[in-house]
Design a protein around this motif. Structure first.
Motif, short mmCIF file in Angstrom:
data_model
loop_
_atom_site.label_atom_id
_atom_site.label_comp_id
_atom_site.label_asym_id
_atom_site.label_seq_id
_atom_site.Cartn_x
_atom_site.Cartn_y
_atom_site.Cartn_z
N LEU A 9 36.05 33.66 43.89
CA LEU A 9 34.63 33.66 44.25
C LEU A 9 33.84 34.31 43.12
N VAL A 10 32.76 33.67 42.70
CA VAL A 10 31.89 34.21 41.65
C VAL A 10 30.55 34.54 42.28
N LEU A 11 30.27 35.83 42.42
CA LEU A 11 28.96 36.24 42.92
C LEU A 11 27.93 36.12 41.79
N VAL A 33 34.60 29.16 43.62
CA VAL A 33 33.54 29.13 44.62
C VAL A 33 32.35 29.88 44.04
N VAL A 34 31.26 29.17 43.85
CA VAL A 34 30.06 29.74 43.23
C VAL A 34 29.09 30.13 44.33
N ALA A 35 28.79 31.41 44.40
CA ALA A 35 27.92 31.92 45.47
C ALA A 35 26.61 32.42 44.89
N SER A 36 25.54 32.17 45.63
CA SER A 36 24.22 32.67 45.25
C SER A 36 23.38 32.77 46.52
N VAL A 61 37.44 38.19 43.31
CA VAL A 61 35.98 38.09 43.31
C VAL A 61 35.42 38.70 42.02
N TYR A 62 34.53 37.95 41.37
CA TYR A 62 33.72 38.48 40.28
C TYR A 62 32.48 39.08 40.91
N VAL A 63 32.29 40.37 40.74
CA VAL A 63 31.26 41.12 41.45
C VAL A 63 30.11 41.46 40.52
N VAL A 64 28.93 40.94 40.84
CA VAL A 64 27.68 41.34 40.20
C VAL A 64 26.85 42.01 41.28
N ASP A 65 26.57 43.30 41.12
CA ASP A 65 25.89 44.02 42.20
C ASP A 65 24.39 43.70 42.23
#
Length: 275
Positions: A9-11, A33-36, A61-65
């Protein structure tokens, strides 16, 4: 040795870093999985109802806060949700400057990821090379007709990191063994002043672009005139002006076994005609 991770999952998956991380994963044969906030897979830090559906079936998960005042608490809560859903690995986007200004209390999201009980990797990049063409709040003045970049960084130097390198490191950390428990400080191979960087872009684009060093008081007045408050940019610029993080570092080589891309690589492959 663990099984290769494939469900990622890519945040912030449509943002500056997220979309490149997703592309790097695709080059590796995965379908991330591209999340926005507004995409088919919704993820919104302000809406916790979106968290659990987003991590369902996910391994890493790639986490961008959120970059907001509650970011640390949000990441802590999200990590608990992710662990409960079976996520094994978190890769967090942080920043080199946060480590070098640790007294400012900027490492809360890193602490939250480390305390999650999951495998974790921290990425601490320098300022992005792509800020010159993709960050509009402060760098957009280069392309708005004035052709000027006005910042209080003086003659300070920065080893701008290419976001393609960050994406490659993130993809490796998300999917491969050997990166858990590592903090990678990522930079380009050499330091440039903002004037030198703008000069390279001016030459490549054929436009009369200039870096104009201003004082902090001048910059603060310009922010006020534009109706913007200081959101931390002054402290970041001061960090550069003082030369605290000017030296290049080896994080890209540590993670990938190769040299980082030079700033000129970014300049040479950028299409400036659309700016």
């Amino acid at each position: 040795m663990t099984d290769r991770i494939s469900q990622v999952l890519v945040l912030g998956g449509t943002g500056k870093t997220g979309r490149r991380v997703a592309d790097a994963l695709r080059r590796g044969g995965l379908a991330p999985v591209v999340a926005s906030r507004r995409g088919p897979v919704r993820f919104d830090w302000a809406d916790r109802q979106t968290w659990e559906p987003a991590v369902s079936g996910i391994e890493a998960v790639y986490v961008v806060d959120s970059s907001g005042p509650e970011a640390s608490a949000e990441v802590e809560a999200f990590a608990a949700v992710a662990a409960g859903a079976g996520v094994r690995r978190l890769v967090l986007l942080s920043a080199r400057v946060f480590g070098e200004m640790a007294g400012e209390g900027l490492l809360g999201t890193e602490d939250a990821v480390k305390a999650s009980g999951l495998e974790w990797t921290i990425l601490r990049p320098t300022w992005f090379a792509q800020n010159f063409t993709e960050e509009r709040t402060y760098f957009g003045t280069l392309w708005d007709g004035s052709g000027e970049l006005r910042l209080p960084t003086g003659g300070g130097r920065e080893a701008f990191v290419d976001l393609e390198d960050l994406a490659d490191v993130a993809a490796a950390a998300l999917t491969q063994d050997g990166h858990a428990g590592r903090t990678y400080v990522l930079s380009g191979p050499r330091s440039l002043t903002f004037g030198e960087a703008v000069g390279q872009i001016a030459e490549a684009s054929g436009r009369p672009l200039h870096y104009i060093p201003v004082t902090e008081d001048e910059f603060r007045a310009e922010l006020a005139a534009a109706g913007r408050a200081d959101d931390g940019i002054l402290a970041l610029c001061r960090h550069i002006c003082e030369g605290t993080g000017a030296e290049p570092v080896d994080g890209v080589r540590e993670a990938l076994g190769r040299a980082p891309r030079d700033f000129s690589d970014y300049v040479n492959r950028t299409d400036f005609s659309s700016l």
